[in-house]
Motif scaffolding. Structure first.
Motif, PDB file in Angstrom:
ATOM      1  N   TYR A 151       0.819  -1.221   0.000  1.00 37.88           N
ATOM      2  CA  TYR A 151       0.000   0.000   0.000  1.00 37.88           C
ATOM      3  C   TYR A 151       0.850   1.268   0.000  1.00 37.88           C
ATOM      4  CZ  TYR A 151       0.718  -0.696   5.038  1.00 37.88           C
ATOM      5  OH  TYR A 151       1.282  -0.919   6.261  1.00 37.88           O
ATOM      6  N   SER A 152       2.140   1.149   0.313  1.00 40.02           N
ATOM      7  CA  SER A 152       2.985   2.350   0.268  1.00 40.02           C
ATOM      8  C   SER A 152       3.318   2.752  -1.169  1.00 40.02           C
ATOM      9  CB  SER A 152       4.290   2.107   1.036  1.00 40.02           C
ATOM     10  OG  SER A 152       5.066   1.127   0.368  1.00 40.02           O
ATOM     11  N   LYS A 153       3.096   1.853  -2.119  1.00 37.19           N
ATOM     12  CA  LYS A 153       3.555   2.098  -3.492  1.00 37.19           C
ATOM     13  C   LYS A 153       2.559   2.930  -4.304  1.00 37.19           C
ATOM     14  CE  LYS A 153       7.319  -0.393  -2.854  1.00 37.19           C
ATOM     15  NZ  LYS A 153       8.657   0.214  -2.764  1.00 37.19           N
ATOM     16  N   GLY A 154       1.399   3.240  -3.747  1.00 37.35           N
ATOM     17  CA  GLY A 154       0.472   4.153  -4.424  1.00 37.35           C
ATOM     18  C   GLY A 154      -0.164   3.574  -5.674  1.00 37.35           C
ATOM     19  N   LEU A 155      -0.397   2.264  -5.685  1.00 31.49           N
ATOM     20  CA  LEU A 155      -0.899   1.632  -6.913  1.00 31.49           C
ATOM     21  C   LEU A 155      -2.330   2.044  -7.277  1.00 31.49           C
ATOM     22  CD1 LEU A 155       0.848  -1.746  -6.191  1.00 31.49           C
ATOM     23  CD2 LEU A 155       1.271  -0.337  -8.203  1.00 31.49           C
ATOM     24  N   PRO A 156      -3.268   2.095  -6.325  1.00 34.51           N
ATOM     25  CA  PRO A 156      -4.623   2.517  -6.729  1.00 34.51           C
ATOM     26  C   PRO A 156      -4.630   3.913  -7.357  1.00 34.51           C
ATOM     27  CG  PRO A 156      -4.687   1.498  -4.562  1.00 34.51           C
ATOM     28  CD  PRO A 156      -3.231   1.674  -4.920  1.00 34.51           C
ATOM     29  N   ASN A 157      -3.868   4.854  -6.783  1.00 38.89           N
ATOM     30  CA  ASN A 157      -3.822   6.208  -7.359  1.00 38.89           C
ATOM     31  C   ASN A 157      -3.227   6.193  -8.765  1.00 38.89           C
ATOM     32  OD1 ASN A 157      -4.654   6.918  -4.868  1.00 38.89           O
ATOM     33  ND2 ASN A 157      -3.169   8.557  -4.556  1.00 38.89           N
ATOM     34  N   ARG A 158      -2.230   5.325  -8.944  1.00 36.90           N
ATOM     35  CA  ARG A 158      -1.584   5.242 -10.262  1.00 36.90           C
ATOM     36  C   ARG A 158      -2.578   4.711 -11.293  1.00 36.90           C
ATOM     37  NH1 ARG A 158       3.606   1.607 -10.180  1.00 36.90           N
ATOM     38  NH2 ARG A 158       3.913   2.940  -8.359  1.00 36.90           N
ATOM     39  N   PHE A 159      -3.339   3.697 -10.916  1.00 41.02           N
ATOM     40  CA  PHE A 159      -4.329   3.143 -11.843  1.00 41.02           C
ATOM     41  C   PHE A 159      -5.387   4.204 -12.163  1.00 41.02           C
ATOM     42  CE2 PHE A 159      -3.931  -1.761 -11.211  1.00 41.02           C
ATOM     43  CZ  PHE A 159      -2.568  -1.659 -11.402  1.00 41.02           C
ATOM     44  N   GLU A 160      -5.800   4.904 -11.122  1.00 47.51           N
ATOM     45  CA  GLU A 160      -6.810   5.941 -11.345  1.00 47.51           C
ATOM     46  C   GLU A 160      -6.249   7.018 -12.275  1.00 47.51           C
ATOM     47  OE1 GLU A 160      -8.490   7.477  -7.727  1.00 47.51           O
ATOM     48  OE2 GLU A 160      -9.541   9.053  -8.869  1.00 47.51           O
ATOM     49  N   ALA A 161      -4.976   7.370 -12.061  1.00 49.38           N
ATOM     50  CA  ALA A 161      -4.335   8.393 -12.897  1.00 49.38           C
ATOM     51  C   ALA A 161      -4.326   7.956 -14.359  1.00 49.38           C
ATOM     52  CB  ALA A 161      -2.906   8.637 -12.421  1.00 49.38           C
ATOM     53  N   TYR A 162      -4.053   6.674 -14.571  1.00 48.42           N
ATOM     54  CA  TYR A 162      -4.010   6.178 -15.951  1.00 48.42           C
ATOM     55  C   TYR A 162      -5.398   6.286 -16.591  1.00 48.42           C
ATOM     56  CZ  TYR A 162      -3.098   3.005 -19.860  1.00 48.42           C
ATOM     57  OH  TYR A 162      -2.972   2.452 -21.113  1.00 48.42           O
ATOM     58  N   GLY A 163      -6.418   5.971 -15.807  1.00 44.19           N
ATOM     59  CA  GLY A 163      -7.799   6.132 -16.300  1.00 44.19           C
ATOM     60  C   GLY A 163      -8.066   7.591 -16.670  1.00 44.19           C
ATOM     61  N   ARG A 164      -7.598   8.508 -15.827  1.00 40.98           N
ATOM     62  CA  ARG A 164      -7.814   9.949 -16.122  1.00 40.98           C
ATOM     63  C   ARG A 164      -7.074  10.364 -17.397  1.00 40.98           C
ATOM     64  NH1 ARG A 164      -9.495  13.143 -10.961  1.00 40.98           N
ATOM     65  NH2 ARG A 164     -10.564  11.379 -10.031  1.00 40.98           N
ATOM     66  N   LEU A 165      -5.855   9.824 -17.563  1.00 44.19           N
ATOM     67  CA  LEU A 165      -5.095  10.155 -18.775  1.00 44.19           C
ATOM     68  C   LEU A 165      -5.906   9.765 -20.015  1.00 44.19           C
ATOM     69  CD1 LEU A 165      -2.218  10.906 -20.108  1.00 44.19           C
ATOM     70  CD2 LEU A 165      -1.925   8.436 -20.247  1.00 44.19           C
ATOM     71  N   LEU A 166      -6.452   8.549 -19.991  1.00 43.46           N
ATOM     72  CA  LEU A 166      -7.195   8.078 -21.169  1.00 43.46           C
ATOM     73  C   LEU A 166      -8.491   8.861 -21.354  1.00 43.46           C
ATOM     74  CD1 LEU A 166      -6.660   4.227 -20.730  1.00 43.46           C
ATOM     75  CD2 LEU A 166      -5.397   5.798 -22.225  1.00 43.46           C
ATOM     76  N   GLU A 167      -9.044   9.299 -20.227  1.00 44.86           N
ATOM     77  CA  GLU A 167     -10.303  10.055 -20.297  1.00 44.86           C
ATOM     78  C   GLU A 167     -10.057  11.470 -20.829  1.00 44.86           C
ATOM     79  OE1 GLU A 167     -12.516   9.767 -16.566  1.00 44.86           O
ATOM     80  OE2 GLU A 167     -12.888  11.918 -16.810  1.00 44.86           O
ATOM     81  N   ARG A 168      -9.027  12.131 -20.267  1.00 47.67           N
ATOM     82  CA  ARG A 168      -8.803  13.540 -20.611  1.00 47.67           C
ATOM     83  C   ARG A 168      -7.982  13.731 -21.881  1.00 47.67           C
ATOM     84  NH1 ARG A 168      -6.143  15.315 -15.483  1.00 47.67           N
ATOM     85  NH2 ARG A 168      -5.133  16.648 -16.992  1.00 47.67           N
ATOM     86  N   HIS A 169      -7.220  12.690 -22.246  1.00 50.08           N
ATOM     87  CA  HIS A 169      -6.392  12.784 -23.467  1.00 50.08           C
ATOM     88  C   HIS A 169      -6.715  11.600 -24.363  1.00 50.08           C
ATOM     89  CE1 HIS A 169      -3.883  16.123 -22.131  1.00 50.08           C
ATOM     90  NE2 HIS A 169      -3.891  15.560 -20.929  1.00 50.08           N
ATOM     91  N   PRO A 170      -7.882  11.640 -25.017  1.00 51.05           N
ATOM     92  CA  PRO A 170      -8.280  10.483 -25.835  1.00 51.05           C
ATOM     93  C   PRO A 170      -7.287  10.179 -26.953  1.00 51.05           C
ATOM     94  CG  PRO A 170      -9.890  12.296 -25.971  1.00 51.05           C
ATOM     95  CD  PRO A 170      -8.879  12.697 -24.973  1.00 51.05           C
TER      96      PRO A 170
END
Ligand code: ADQ
Length: 461
Positions: free
Chosen positions: A266-285
């Motif tokens: 949980y220290s590695k920030g994986l859920p936030n990273r996955f969410e960030a990737y989703g945002r990248l695909l959403e905001r930068h199609p």
């Protein structure tokens, strides 16, 4: 020259030439000159452990190990070390589960380590203990009459007094650490936090890097850990021929590879990273269909509840991202929980266009340094790095992000994916110089020199 004795929770006894496995093993590899000894737990659980360590020799190095009972291991390793100390030292007070019986077990295993090692220790040995499993070990070894140089390195972060105070036995732990002659931290900030704790919680006197308590002095310094950069870079270049690397490269079909490599923690920030990737695909199609994210995260510490919960959450997030963005011929996120051979990892980093390293807290993070070392000079990838990894203090030419802000990670990924070649090269030159300057060997030598050089040795206060 005095014999060096390394002490750590686990001892990876080499079977063949494959000793370079985890972060610690890799970093300490250079120290294992013939004549050295490595002492710790064998990884075996038995109902009646032998009091004497089992000793094997490999390539001139002595590996001395002890077994533990299942109950000792549960309270020491699962309970106190990973259920209380790990979350505390990673700034996660809400996940800290303190139980007195776990702490008693932690002390008992440290006492067993000290007792067992003292049976094979020579008076002129130099002892170097590693990490949060062994905070009281030095004091206990002293009680067995050992007076030689005794050092300790903390691989994880350290916290300021206001946070350490939440640990009911904080004063005992800080006092225990002061039994060492030398304490190394990954960053100056952690070293300073420790000196502050010793001062505020125990009334120790601070004089530069020195902490004076009860008539003895301990030097507390920053000594960032590094990797075997030339070796890793060569491995990455050679791995172009690795079958798996070739298969992955082929499967990209010209798309960019973003890569993350972490123990599942949980220290590695994986859920936030996955969410960030989703945002990248959403905001930068425009990046859809042009990128694959490969996250490699071998499972760890599954005896601890939080780690099982994390796994379930990552499974869910992977399903959500792939469910939302996948097309018949494109899966945006590939997620594997298998460990990979180092050569394969090196080769995968090399073909990575983005290295995504976004821990919420990390002592150093060797993956960031491995990614840099593996990059080809002519067409390097870009490192996205959390400001809360120790590596961010050195690798300032990476794209530094706040890992608590998924949009900021997404923005940095976009910047990395669209960065002109000239800028990528410029950043890579600076990053590579740093990773090649502070190597594992430099880290080890610096620590041993500080521990054994007479002018730096502690003297009676
Ligand atoms: P870790 O928390 O384990 O280390 P890290 O520094 O990233 O974290 O080291 C992990 C090592 O394991 C790296 O060398 C990496 O290549 C390797 N690894 C990761 N995933 C792998 C996989 N799937 N297969 C094979 N190998 C894999 C702790 C601290 C860190 C600190 C190190 C060293 O938490 O902050 O940097 O110790 O001090």
């Amino acid at each position: 020259m005095a014999r060096l004795v390394i002490v750590s929770n686990r001892v990876p006894i080499p079977k063949a030439r494959s000793m370079a496995a985890g972060g610690l093993a890799v970093a300490l590899h250079d120290l294992l000159v013939p004549g050295a000894m490595w002492f710790g737990w064998s990884g075996r659980l038995t109902s009646e452990p032998a009091p004497q360590p089992a000793v094997v020799e490999a390539r001139g190095v002595t590996f001395a190990t002890i077994d533990l009972t299942a109950e000792a291991h549960r309270s020491f390793y699962v309970g106190f070390a990973n259920g209380a100390l790990w979350p505390l030292l990673h700034f996660r007070l809400g996940l800290m589960h303190f139980r007195r019986e776990d702490y008693a077990g932690y002390l008992a295993v440290n006492a067993t380590f000290a007792d067992s090692l003292s049976q094979v220790l020579q008076s002129d040995d130099t002892v170097w203990a590693h990490d949060y499993h062994l905070l009281p070990f030095g004091r206990m070894l002293r009680q067995h009459g050992f007076n030689g140089p005794l050092g300790f390195f903390l691989h994880v972060p350290f916290v300021p007094p206001s946070m350490l105070e939440a640990m009911p036995v904080a004063r005992e732990l800080v006092a225990d650490l002061c039994a060492y002659d030398l304490i190394g931290f990954q960053t100056e900030e952690h070293a300073r936090d420790f000196r502050d704790c010793a001062n505020r919680m125990l009334g120790a006197t601070i004089d530069g890097e020195w902490v004076r308590l009860n008539g003895r002095r301990t030097r507390v310094f920053a000594n960032p850990i590094g990797i075997n950069a030339p070796g890793f870079a060569e491995e990455a270049e050679r791995s172009a021929n690795d079958r798996l690397v070739q298969r992955v490269a082929g499967s990209l079909a010209g798309r960019a590879l973003a890569i993350g490599v972490d123990r599942m923690d949980y220290s590695k920030g994986l859920p936030n990273r996955f969410e960030a990737y989703g945002r990248l695909l959403e905001r930068h199609p425009e990046h859809r269909r042009h990128i694959h994210f490969l996250q490699i995260c071998p499972r760890s510490r599954e005896e601890v509840d939080e780690y099982r919960k994390l796994r379930a959450e990552l499974d869910r997030l992977t399903g959500r991202i792939n469910g939302r963005f996948s097309e018949f011929d494109w899966t945006p996120l590939r997620y594997s929980t298998r460990p990979a051979p180092r050569a394969t990892l090196a080769g995968l980093y090399r073909i990575g266009r983005l290295g995504v390293v976004t821990p919420l807290r990390d002592g150093m993070n060797l993956v960031a340094k491995e990614f840099v070392a593996a990059q080809p000079d002519e067409d390097p990838g870009v490192l996205v790095l959390s400001q809360f990894a120790g590596a961010a203090y050195e690798l300032t030419e990476a794209l530094i992000v706040n890992p608590f802000d998924p949009d900021a990670i997404a923005d940095a990924m976009h910047v990395g994916l669209t960065m002109p070649l000239a800028e990528r090269r410029e950043r890579q030159v600076a990053l590579k110089a740093k990773v090649f300057r502070i190597t594992a060997e430099v880290f080890c030598r610096r620590f041993i020199d500080a521990l054994t050089t007479p002018t730096l040795m502690p003297v009676a206060a």
